[in-house]
Scaffold this motif. Structure first.
Motif, mmCIF file in Angstrom:
data_model
loop_
_atom_site.group_PDB
_atom_site.id
_atom_site.type_symbol
_atom_site.label_atom_id
_atom_site.label_comp_id
_atom_site.label_asym_id
_atom_site.label_seq_id
_atom_site.Cartn_x
_atom_site.Cartn_y
_atom_site.Cartn_z
ATOM 1 N N GLY A 278 0.794 -1.218 0.000
ATOM 2 C CA GLY A 278 0.000 0.000 0.000
ATOM 3 C C GLY A 278 0.823 1.262 0.000
ATOM 4 N N LYS A 279 1.905 1.319 0.790
ATOM 5 C CA LYS A 279 2.725 2.523 0.852
ATOM 6 C C LYS A 279 3.423 2.786 -0.475
ATOM 7 C CE LYS A 279 6.435 4.694 3.493
ATOM 8 N NZ LYS A 279 7.401 4.536 4.618
ATOM 9 N N ASP A 280 3.881 1.720 -1.123
ATOM 10 C CA ASP A 280 4.555 1.895 -2.420
ATOM 11 C C ASP A 280 3.596 2.452 -3.466
ATOM 12 O OD1 ASP A 280 6.963 0.851 -1.407
ATOM 13 O OD2 ASP A 280 6.244 -1.195 -1.726
ATOM 14 N N TRP A 281 2.355 1.940 -3.470
ATOM 15 C CA TRP A 281 1.387 2.433 -4.444
ATOM 16 C C TRP A 281 0.974 3.864 -4.141
ATOM 17 C CZ3 TRP A 281 0.794 0.658 -8.990
ATOM 18 C CH2 TRP A 281 0.959 -0.694 -9.271
ATOM 19 N N ARG A 282 0.967 4.220 -2.868
ATOM 20 C CA ARG A 282 0.641 5.600 -2.519
ATOM 21 C C ARG A 282 1.715 6.544 -3.044
ATOM 22 N NH1 ARG A 282 0.792 5.063 2.531
ATOM 23 N NH2 ARG A 282 -1.333 4.263 2.696
ATOM 24 N N ASN A 283 2.985 6.169 -2.877
ATOM 25 C CA ASN A 283 4.079 6.998 -3.393
ATOM 26 C C ASN A 283 4.043 7.070 -4.922
ATOM 27 O OD1 ASN A 283 5.034 7.467 -0.786
ATOM 28 N ND2 ASN A 283 6.380 5.675 -0.838
ATOM 29 N N THR A 284 3.705 5.956 -5.549
ATOM 30 C CA THR A 284 3.631 5.947 -7.014
ATOM 31 C C THR A 284 2.505 6.841 -7.511
ATOM 32 O OG1 THR A 284 4.489 3.678 -7.043
ATOM 33 C CG2 THR A 284 3.388 4.469 -9.039
ATOM 34 N N ARG A 285 1.368 6.804 -6.829
ATOM 35 C CA ARG A 285 0.253 7.670 -7.222
ATOM 36 C C ARG A 285 0.608 9.141 -7.026
ATOM 37 N NH1 ARG A 285 -3.564 10.308 -4.714
ATOM 38 N NH2 ARG A 285 -2.962 9.456 -2.690
ATOM 39 N N GLU A 286 1.296 9.448 -5.951
ATOM 40 C CA GLU A 286 1.716 10.835 -5.714
ATOM 41 C C GLU A 286 2.726 11.290 -6.763
ATOM 42 O OE1 GLU A 286 3.126 10.871 -1.747
ATOM 43 O OE2 GLU A 286 1.121 10.811 -0.832
ATOM 44 N N ASP A 287 3.614 10.377 -7.165
ATOM 45 C CA ASP A 287 4.559 10.729 -8.236
ATOM 46 C C ASP A 287 3.823 11.011 -9.547
ATOM 47 O OD1 ASP A 287 6.642 10.438 -6.495
ATOM 48 O OD2 ASP A 287 7.161 8.406 -7.126
ATOM 49 N N HIS A 288 2.813 10.209 -9.841
ATOM 50 C CA HIS A 288 2.035 10.460 -11.050
ATOM 51 C C HIS A 288 1.287 11.784 -10.956
ATOM 52 C CE1 HIS A 288 -1.345 10.074 -13.909
ATOM 53 N NE2 HIS A 288 -0.490 9.358 -14.638
ATOM 54 N N LEU A 289 0.786 12.104 -9.779
ATOM 55 C CA LEU A 289 0.099 13.381 -9.600
ATOM 56 C C LEU A 289 1.065 14.552 -9.754
ATOM 57 C CD1 LEU A 289 -2.637 14.620 -8.934
ATOM 58 C CD2 LEU A 289 -2.021 14.518 -6.508
ATOM 59 N N ASN A 290 2.272 14.415 -9.222
ATOM 60 C CA ASN A 290 3.294 15.454 -9.415
ATOM 61 C C ASN A 290 3.680 15.584 -10.889
ATOM 62 O OD1 ASN A 290 3.443 16.103 -6.671
ATOM 63 N ND2 ASN A 290 4.930 14.477 -6.286
ATOM 64 N N LEU A 291 3.726 14.449 -11.582
ATOM 65 C CA LEU A 291 4.023 14.481 -13.008
ATOM 66 C C LEU A 291 2.920 15.189 -13.773
ATOM 67 C CD1 LEU A 291 6.031 13.504 -15.188
ATOM 68 C CD2 LEU A 291 4.694 11.395 -15.343
ATOM 69 N N LEU A 292 1.681 14.960 -13.379
ATOM 70 C CA LEU A 292 0.557 15.636 -14.015
ATOM 71 C C LEU A 292 0.612 17.138 -13.770
ATOM 72 C CD1 LEU A 292 -2.150 15.471 -15.528
ATOM 73 C CD2 LEU A 292 -3.250 15.036 -13.320
ATOM 74 N N ARG A 293 0.938 17.540 -12.555
ATOM 75 C CA ARG A 293 1.053 18.964 -12.253
ATOM 76 C C ARG A 293 2.203 19.599 -13.038
ATOM 77 N NH1 ARG A 293 0.530 18.177 -5.701
ATOM 78 N NH2 ARG A 293 -1.743 17.912 -5.627
ATOM 79 N N LEU A 294 3.291 18.865 -13.187
ATOM 80 C CA LEU A 294 4.415 19.396 -13.960
ATOM 81 C C LEU A 294 4.019 19.616 -15.412
ATOM 82 C CD1 LEU A 294 7.422 20.095 -14.374
ATOM 83 C CD2 LEU A 294 7.834 17.643 -14.707
ATOM 84 N N VAL A 295 3.321 18.655 -16.005
ATOM 85 C CA VAL A 295 2.914 18.788 -17.409
ATOM 86 C C VAL A 295 1.945 19.958 -17.573
ATOM 87 C CG1 VAL A 295 1.713 17.648 -19.314
ATOM 88 C CG2 VAL A 295 3.344 16.376 -17.920
ATOM 89 N N ASN A 296 1.060 20.147 -16.606
ATOM 90 C CA ASN A 296 0.158 21.303 -16.675
ATOM 91 C C ASN A 296 0.937 22.613 -16.610
ATOM 92 O OD1 ASN A 296 -2.104 19.664 -16.842
ATOM 93 N ND2 ASN A 296 -2.432 19.631 -14.626
ATOM 94 N N SER A 297 1.977 22.651 -15.788
ATOM 95 C CA SER A 297 2.810 23.856 -15.725
ATOM 96 C C SER A 297 3.571 24.069 -17.026
ATOM 97 C CB SER A 297 3.792 23.746 -14.551
ATOM 98 O OG SER A 297 3.115 23.601 -13.323
ATOM 99 N N ILE A 298 4.076 22.991 -17.610
ATOM 100 C CA ILE A 298 4.783 23.106 -18.891
ATOM 101 C C ILE A 298 3.835 23.587 -19.981
ATOM 102 C CG2 ILE A 298 5.957 21.769 -20.687
ATOM 103 C CD1 ILE A 298 7.187 20.070 -18.515
ATOM 104 N N ASN A 299 2.601 23.080 -19.986
ATOM 105 C CA ASN A 299 1.631 23.536 -20.983
ATOM 106 C C ASN A 299 1.285 25.005 -20.807
ATOM 107 O OD1 ASN A 299 1.248 21.178 -22.520
ATOM 108 N ND2 ASN A 299 -0.138 20.325 -20.999
ATOM 109 N N GLU A 300 1.229 25.442 -19.568
ATOM 110 C CA GLU A 300 0.935 26.849 -19.331
ATOM 111 C C GLU A 300 2.038 27.760 -19.850
ATOM 112 O OE1 GLU A 300 -0.024 29.868 -15.560
ATOM 113 O OE2 GLU A 300 0.202 27.702 -15.250
ATOM 114 N N VAL A 301 3.286 27.289 -19.762
ATOM 115 C CA VAL A 301 4.427 28.102 -20.189
ATOM 116 C C VAL A 301 4.720 27.914 -21.670
ATOM 117 C CG1 VAL A 301 6.895 28.504 -19.852
ATOM 118 C CG2 VAL A 301 5.413 28.093 -17.876
ATOM 119 N N PHE A 302 4.729 26.661 -22.144
ATOM 120 C CA PHE A 302 5.112 26.361 -23.524
ATOM 121 C C PHE A 302 3.926 26.278 -24.472
ATOM 122 C CE2 PHE A 302 8.849 25.035 -21.240
ATOM 123 C CZ PHE A 302 9.895 25.303 -22.106
#
Length: 504
Positions: free
Chosen positions: A266-290
């Motif tokens: 469970g803890k590993d999947w929680r960290n993986t989901r949070e990493d995916h969420l951070n990746l999604l936020r990063l892509v949204n920031s890149i889209n806003e800039v680029f």
């Protein structure tokens, strides 16, 4: 040889230029190359840095690299240099537009007139977008660095970025030099100043008529032209390299999921989901800039690729082997850049969905709420680069663009060949039917003839195999287009319900 002063400090006796740095606590020597800023920082910083260095030479993206991160400062030489370049390009666009309106009697080649004006206008817009991007990029790179630390990214995409930068700029340099000789007219043999005069007068005659010619004016126009050409190429390089760096990190995330999805708790999947969420936020920031420069990249490339294709096949009296080679090289260069941007951005979207295979194969004993939430994140939240929200760059978008561009070009080319047939309905150049006829060609490729029937009604003649040619009425209004059968005068308007037309 080293001199020890105490247990926590060491001093090297090497020359100052090659002196090693030591950790004050462990005494372990560090690499002598760590004094260079460009070797510090994360993968995204090290990979983007060569692009920033090259852009700084031309007064674009006024960012400085300090301690492994980018920094934007309003009071700096780079920012002032970028402001001067932006002002120079904007002023030339204003002069270009004014000179075109003044010399109305010389507007005979509309393709050349439109493309030249659009070229400098888009270059000025690109410089403005890159200037605005430089203010937001440090924040995006800081968020990117945090994600890299969570993913434990090793290595760098710096080599790939440098190779793409070198290849595209070398090809662009050759294409630009060839275009200078292609645009010359008359005998221009002599020294550099004779060549410059011929080049400027053959490609910028409207500006010369308005401002007059001098050697200084010729140099200014030459530099502005090359700056605009560099901006045009650099935007494509920047977008594709950022996409490839992001693609590398998404693949690292997928590799980690593929490696551990059978044994994670469970803890590993929680960290993986949070990493995916951070990746999604990063892509949204890149889209806003680029996003704005991605949109401009596609608009510019599609426009000039179509123009180059038109220039390559239209009849010319002086189409020798040199002209054909230049037109082919220019078209392939534009097409290659368009494919580079499209395929790199598409790969980001495709890679973001590959982790779904592993998520769907999670063993029942390890399935939990975090796996369920991650599955919905991957399915419903799209990770991909967009053109400022107008479109998502994926395979469907590339297919739509590749189909629309030849179709629209074919329609316009057929309109040119059938100008004699269409002349009966065009009337004068400013008439309604004249503006409508070319528009209908884009939607009704089987049109053989067009004739006018009333103020807002035209008829098109189509051939329906195995029947005879028939006239079909079309009613045109500013907001909608109705397609009516020949046997019925009623149709459903897409905007305002039912509409009628006169009997045909």
């Amino acid at each position: 040889m080293c001199l020890r002063f105490d247990d926590k400090t060491k001093i090297s006796m090497a020359p100052p230029g090659l002196r090693l740095k030591y950790d004050v606590w462990s005494g372990v020597p560090k690499s002598p190359w760590e004094k260079h800023e460009e070797l510090k920082g994360t993968d995204s910083f090290r990979s983007i840095l060569p692009l920033i260095r090259v852009a700084n030479v031309f007064g674009l993206v006024p960012l400085s690299a300090t301690n492994g991160s980018f920094r934007f400062a309003w009071l700096s030489f780079r920012t002032a240099y970028a402001a001067v370049v932006l002002l120079m390009l904007a002023s030339f666009v204003v002069v270009r537009i004014l000179s075109v309106f003044v010399a109305t009697e010389r507007q005979d080649d509309w393709v050349r007139l439109f493309t030249s004006t659009a070229f400098y206008s888009l270059a000025a817009l690109g410089a403005l977008l890159l200037y605005n991007l430089s203010r937001k990029l440090p924040e995006v790179c800081a968020r990117w660095s945090q994600l890299e630390s969570r993913l434990a990214v090793k290595g760098s995409a710096r080599v790939v970025v440098v190779v793409i930068l070198a290849v595209v700029l070398v090809s662009a340099t050759g294409e630009t030099v060839a275009s200078m000789f292609f645009s010359l007219s008359g005998n221009c043999t002599g020294d550099f100043w004779v060549f410059l005069r011929c080049y400027v007068k053959s490609g910028h005659e409207y500006e010369i008529d308005l401002l007059g010619y001098s050697d200084a004016m010729g140099l200014v126009i030459l530099f502005i032209n090359k700056y605009a050409t560099f901006i045009w190429n650099f935007i494509d390089i920047f977008v594709s390299c950022v996409a490839l760096i992001l693609l590398r990190h998404i693949r690292l995330y997928n590799a980690r999921v593929e490696d551990g999805y059978l044994r994670w708790t469970g803890k590993d999947w929680r960290n993986t989901r949070e990493d995916h969420l951070n990746l999604l936020r990063l892509v949204n920031s890149i889209n806003e800039v680029f996003g704005p420069i991605i949109l401009q990249s596609y608009v510019t490339n599609l426009l000039f690729t179509t123009v180059q294709l038109y220039l390559g096949i239209r009849p010319r009296s002086d189409k020798d082997i040199t002209t054909r080679l230049y037109l082919t090289w220019s078209f392939l260069h534009l097409l290659g850049r368009l494919l580079l941007v499209s395929l790199s951005c598409t790969a980001v979207y495709e890679a973001s969905k590959k982790s779904m295979i592993c998520i769907l194969n999670v063993p029942v004993d390890n399935y939990n709420v975090d796996v369920w939430r991650l599955q919905h994140q991957v399915q419903e939240q799209e990770i991909g680069l967009t053109g400022y929200g107008f479109f998502l760059v994926n395979k469907s978008f590339i297919l739509a663009v590749s189909v629309f561009r030849p179709f629209s070009f074919y329609s316009n080319h057929e309109e040119t060949r059938s100008s004699a047939v269409l002349s009966r309905c065009r009337g004068d150049k400013g008439s309604l039917s004249g503006r409508v006829s070319s528009w209908l060609r884009l939607f009704v490729p089987a049109v053989g003839k067009i004739r006018r029937r009333g103020l807002f009604v035209v008829e098109v003649k189509v051939v329906e195999f195995p029947g005879q040619p028939i006239w079909r009425p079309l009613m045109v209004k500013p907001a909608a287009l109705w397609y009516l059968p020949a046997t019925n005068s009623m149709t459903i308007s897409p905007l305002s319900g039912n509409g009628t037309i006169p009997e045909t």
